[in-house]
Design a protein around this motif. Structure first.
Motif, PDB file in Angstrom:
ATOM      1  N   ILE A  79      36.945  40.465  57.832  1.00 20.95           N
ATOM      2  CA  ILE A  79      37.767  40.136  56.697  1.00 20.95           C
ATOM      3  C   ILE A  79      38.691  38.834  57.221  1.00 20.95           C
ATOM      4  O   ILE A  79      39.278  38.858  58.327  1.00 20.95           O
ATOM      5  CB  ILE A  79      38.620  41.265  56.164  1.00 20.95           C
ATOM      6  N   ARG A  80      38.879  37.705  56.241  1.00 19.96           N
ATOM      7  CA  ARG A  80      39.302  36.651  56.544  1.00 19.96           C
ATOM      8  C   ARG A  80      40.304  36.012  55.471  1.00 19.96           C
ATOM      9  O   ARG A  80      40.362  36.345  54.442  1.00 19.96           O
ATOM     10  CB  ARG A  80      38.506  35.501  56.929  1.00 19.96           C
ATOM     11  N   VAL A  81      41.272  35.060  55.900  1.00 17.33           N
ATOM     12  CA  VAL A  81      42.062  34.307  54.821  1.00 17.33           C
ATOM     13  C   VAL A  81      40.901  33.300  54.210  1.00 17.33           C
ATOM     14  O   VAL A  81      40.284  32.836  55.147  1.00 17.33           O
ATOM     15  CB  VAL A  81      43.234  33.752  55.777  1.00 17.33           C
ATOM     16  N   ASP A  82      40.987  33.267  52.841  1.00 15.80           N
ATOM     17  CA  ASP A  82      39.958  31.997  52.281  1.00 15.80           C
ATOM     18  C   ASP A  82      40.936  30.836  52.362  1.00 15.80           C
ATOM     19  O   ASP A  82      42.130  30.758  51.924  1.00 15.80           O
ATOM     20  CB  ASP A  82      39.949  32.479  50.895  1.00 15.80           C
ATOM     21  N   ASN A  83      40.551  30.025  53.211  1.00 12.64           N
ATOM     22  CA  ASN A  83      41.309  28.630  53.713  1.00 12.64           C
ATOM     23  C   ASN A  83      41.519  27.948  52.450  1.00 12.64           C
ATOM     24  O   ASN A  83      42.642  27.220  52.309  1.00 12.64           O
ATOM     25  CB  ASN A  83      40.825  27.960  54.718  1.00 12.64           C
ATOM     26  N   THR A  84      40.531  27.648  51.743  1.00 12.95           N
ATOM     27  CA  THR A  84      40.953  26.974  50.462  1.00 12.95           C
ATOM     28  C   THR A  84      41.766  27.608  49.479  1.00 12.95           C
ATOM     29  O   THR A  84      42.728  26.685  48.907  1.00 12.95           O
ATOM     30  CB  THR A  84      39.310  26.876  49.657  1.00 12.95           C
ATOM     31  N   MET A  85      41.955  28.766  49.374  1.00 12.05           N
ATOM     32  CA  MET A  85      43.121  29.591  48.663  1.00 12.05           C
ATOM     33  C   MET A  85      44.269  29.367  49.104  1.00 12.05           C
ATOM     34  O   MET A  85      45.296  29.015  48.462  1.00 12.05           O
ATOM     35  CB  MET A  85      42.572  30.852  48.478  1.00 12.05           C
ATOM     36  N   TYR A  86      44.300  29.619  50.593  1.00  8.39           N
ATOM     37  CA  TYR A  86      45.560  29.271  51.362  1.00  8.39           C
ATOM     38  C   TYR A  86      46.141  27.745  51.046  1.00  8.39           C
ATOM     39  O   TYR A  86      47.258  27.549  50.671  1.00  8.39           O
ATOM     40  CB  TYR A  86      45.505  29.144  52.718  1.00  8.39           C
ATOM     41  N   LEU A  87      45.099  26.732  51.188  1.00  7.39           N
ATOM     42  CA  LEU A  87      45.727  25.375  50.907  1.00  7.39           C
ATOM     43  C   LEU A  87      46.532  25.138  49.575  1.00  7.39           C
ATOM     44  O   LEU A  87      47.280  24.329  49.447  1.00  7.39           O
ATOM     45  CB  LEU A  87      44.662  24.360  51.382  1.00  7.39           C
ATOM     46  N   SER A  88      45.677  26.060  48.481  1.00  2.09           N
ATOM     47  CA  SER A  88      45.958  25.760  47.173  1.00  2.09           C
ATOM     48  C   SER A  88      47.386  26.478  46.913  1.00  2.09           C
ATOM     49  O   SER A  88      48.467  26.020  46.243  1.00  2.09           O
ATOM     50  CB  SER A  88      44.862  26.326  46.403  1.00  2.09           C
ATOM     51  N   GLU A  89      47.599  27.388  47.531  1.00  3.13           N
ATOM     52  CA  GLU A  89      49.017  28.095  47.449  1.00  3.13           C
ATOM     53  C   GLU A  89      50.025  27.289  48.275  1.00  3.13           C
ATOM     54  O   GLU A  89      50.890  27.272  47.733  1.00  3.13           O
ATOM     55  CB  GLU A  89      48.854  29.606  48.065  1.00  3.13           C
ATOM     56  N   ASP A  90      49.616  26.866  49.324  1.00  4.28           N
ATOM     57  CA  ASP A  90      50.592  26.080  50.116  1.00  4.28           C
ATOM     58  C   ASP A  90      50.991  24.805  49.167  1.00  4.28           C
ATOM     59  O   ASP A  90      52.259  24.452  49.138  1.00  4.28           O
ATOM     60  CB  ASP A  90      50.049  25.503  51.318  1.00  4.28           C
ATOM     61  N   LEU A  91      50.078  24.116  48.611  1.00  5.02           N
ATOM     62  CA  LEU A  91      50.340  22.847  47.863  1.00  5.02           C
ATOM     63  C   LEU A  91      51.122  23.003  46.578  1.00  5.02           C
ATOM     64  O   LEU A  91      51.875  22.535  46.084  1.00  5.02           O
ATOM     65  CB  LEU A  91      49.052  22.395  47.484  1.00  5.02           C
ATOM     66  N   HIS A  92      50.878  24.369  46.008  1.00  2.22           N
ATOM     67  CA  HIS A  92      51.626  24.573  44.843  1.00  2.22           C
ATOM     68  C   HIS A  92      52.929  25.852  45.174  1.00  2.22           C
ATOM     69  O   HIS A  92      53.267  26.526  44.060  1.00  2.22           O
ATOM     70  CB  HIS A  92      50.820  25.198  44.028  1.00  2.22           C
ATOM     71  N   SER A 143      46.293  34.928  50.398  1.00  3.22           N
ATOM     72  CA  SER A 143      44.823  34.562  50.266  1.00  3.22           C
ATOM     73  C   SER A 143      43.705  34.930  50.917  1.00  3.22           C
ATOM     74  O   SER A 143      42.656  34.468  51.063  1.00  3.22           O
ATOM     75  CB  SER A 143      44.968  33.176  51.045  1.00  3.22           C
ATOM     76  N   VAL A 144      43.939  36.289  51.679  1.00  2.00           N
ATOM     77  CA  VAL A 144      42.945  37.112  52.061  1.00  2.00           C
ATOM     78  C   VAL A 144      41.725  37.222  50.804  1.00  2.00           C
ATOM     79  O   VAL A 144      42.198  37.737  49.763  1.00  2.00           O
ATOM     80  CB  VAL A 144      43.415  38.452  52.537  1.00  2.00           C
ATOM     81  N   ALA A 145      40.448  37.179  51.240  1.00  2.00           N
ATOM     82  CA  ALA A 145      39.408  37.495  50.355  1.00  2.00           C
ATOM     83  C   ALA A 145      38.739  38.723  50.776  1.00  2.00           C
ATOM     84  O   ALA A 145      38.398  38.964  52.151  1.00  2.00           O
ATOM     85  CB  ALA A 145      38.287  36.476  50.294  1.00  2.00           C
ATOM     86  N   MET A 146      38.692  39.605  49.765  1.00  2.00           N
ATOM     87  CA  MET A 146      38.060  41.044  50.026  1.00  2.00           C
ATOM     88  C   MET A 146      37.344  41.494  48.822  1.00  2.00           C
ATOM     89  O   MET A 146      37.515  40.861  47.798  1.00  2.00           O
ATOM     90  CB  MET A 146      38.860  42.049  50.329  1.00  2.00           C
ATOM     91  N   THR A 147      36.384  42.234  48.982  1.00  2.00           N
ATOM     92  CA  THR A 147      35.488  42.767  47.805  1.00  2.00           C
ATOM     93  C   THR A 147      36.055  43.997  47.273  1.00  2.00           C
ATOM     94  O   THR A 147      36.976  44.668  48.013  1.00  2.00           O
ATOM     95  CB  THR A 147      34.143  43.216  48.148  1.00  2.00           C
ATOM     96  N   THR A 148      35.846  44.320  46.049  1.00  2.00           N
ATOM     97  CA  THR A 148      36.257  45.464  45.381  1.00  2.00           C
ATOM     98  C   THR A 148      36.045  46.899  46.339  1.00  2.00           C
ATOM     99  O   THR A 148      36.986  47.555  46.498  1.00  2.00           O
ATOM    100  CB  THR A 148      35.827  45.856  44.052  1.00  2.00           C
ATOM    101  N   ARG A 149      34.861  46.880  46.963  1.00  2.00           N
ATOM    102  CA  ARG A 149      34.708  47.961  47.600  1.00  2.00           C
ATOM    103  C   ARG A 149      35.486  47.953  48.834  1.00  2.00           C
ATOM    104  O   ARG A 149      35.831  48.959  49.303  1.00  2.00           O
ATOM    105  CB  ARG A 149      32.780  47.863  48.064  1.00  2.00           C
TER     106      ARG A 149
END
Ligand code: DON
Length: 306
Positions: free
Chosen positions: A150-163, A196-202
């Motif tokens: 399980i990891r931080v989604d870096n694209t999401m993190y950068l998007s959050e950081d920028l906005h 920004s962590v990405a995980m599945t519903t399961r």
């Protein structure tokens, strides 16, 4: 498990595929969140008897966003014990999750750990005590769901950081009241990363399982004491769905925590944890199809925590 959950999940998925959720739309204030197709849906139930039932895109990762706030709270509580409650209160806010007005009126002390202000303060407490605050929530989630990747989604993190101007404003406001211990940038970075962590519903249904199972996770290890799960479930019931919490308690009636990625976790203590994901949100930032799905599930099994 006493009900035919496989059939119930099929009926729910059929229903939400047909329902018109009117004005519901994906969050776009974090641009990366709007990249997901509108019609994605998944739901997973994990029973205390070990059975698991899934429907839809249960193995497709989504952005967990504010669902992370509940797991961060557990980490902060482990490190700080009940002194945590001097930093954040335990009252529903009745305001939007990212509101600044109440925070100003209440001298920089957040109403609860699930609004953004409270979660940023919790990230501050984690930053004070954990060696790698940018990764601690992701690592904890990996342990809980049995997937160390399980990891931080870096694209999401950068998007959050920028906005992230509003979250920075919240953090600076708390700092101005002397209510933030660490530098604003360190704290908001840890906060954006946990969201920004990405995980599945399961995986998320498995990670939340300890709250349904007296504090014991899917691997049989104690995560927190049974008494502590009752307190966290109470907080989710009163604060987990923001200013939609009253309606949600009325129509569904279980502890739940939502995120603007469209995920919601729910707990029926002693019976099961559930995670549902569908990205289009209602006006309060909660998944519209997710709320309908939980409502149908609780009606089908004929019980709530009440
Ligand atoms: O800070 C934010 O605005 C987002 N990272 C998380 C907000 C969120 O998920 C609120 N939930 N409904």
């Amino acid at each position: 498990m006493p009900h035919n959950y496989a059939t119930i999940l099929e009926q729910i998925a059929d229903h939400v595929a047909k329902e018109d959720f009117g004005d519901a739309r994906k969050a776009d204030y974090i641009p990366a969140l709007s990249d997901v197709p509108d019609d994605h849906f998944a739901m997973v139930i994990r029973g205390t008897d070990g059975q698991e039932f899934a429907i839809g895109m249960a193995d497709q990762p989504f952005s967990i966003q504010s669902i992370s706030k509940m797991f961060a709270l557990v980490l902060a509580q482990r490190a700080h014990g009940d002194t945590l409650w001097q930093a954040v209160r335990r009252e529903p806010s009745g305001s939007a999750f990212n509101s600044l007005i109440q925070l100003e009126q209440e001298n920089g002390v957040p109403r609860n750990p699930f609004i953004n202000a409270g979660a940023i303060r919790v990230a501050d407490l984690i930053t004070s005590r954990y060696a790698n605050p940018d990764r601690s929530v992701a690592e904890f989630l990996g342990q809980l769901c049995g997937n160390p990747d399980i990891r931080v989604d870096n694209t999401m993190y950068l998007s959050e950081d920028l906005h992230g101007d509003r979250n920075r404003a919240i953090a600076y406001l708390m700092k101005s009241f002397g209510k933030l211990d660490n530098p604003v940038e360190d704290v908001v970075r840890a906060y954006f990363k946990q969201c920004s962590v990405a995980m599945t519903t399961r995986e998320m249904a498995r990670a939340a399982f300890f709250l349904a199972n007296k504090g014991v996770g899917i691997d049989g290890q104690t995560v927190i004491a049974a008494e502590e799960t009752r307190r966290i479930n109470a907080l989710m019931l009163t604060c987990g769905m923001y200013d939609g919490v009253g309606d949600f308690a009325f129509t569904v009636g279980i502890p739940a925590k939502s995120g603007v990625g469209g995920g919601i976790i729910g707990i029926v203590p002693g019976e099961f944890s559930v995670c549902v994901w569908s990205p289009r949100l209602d006006g309060r930032g909660n998944s519209a199809a997710g709320i309908r799905a939980l409502e149908m599930l609780i009606r089908a099994i004929g019980r709530s925590v009440f």
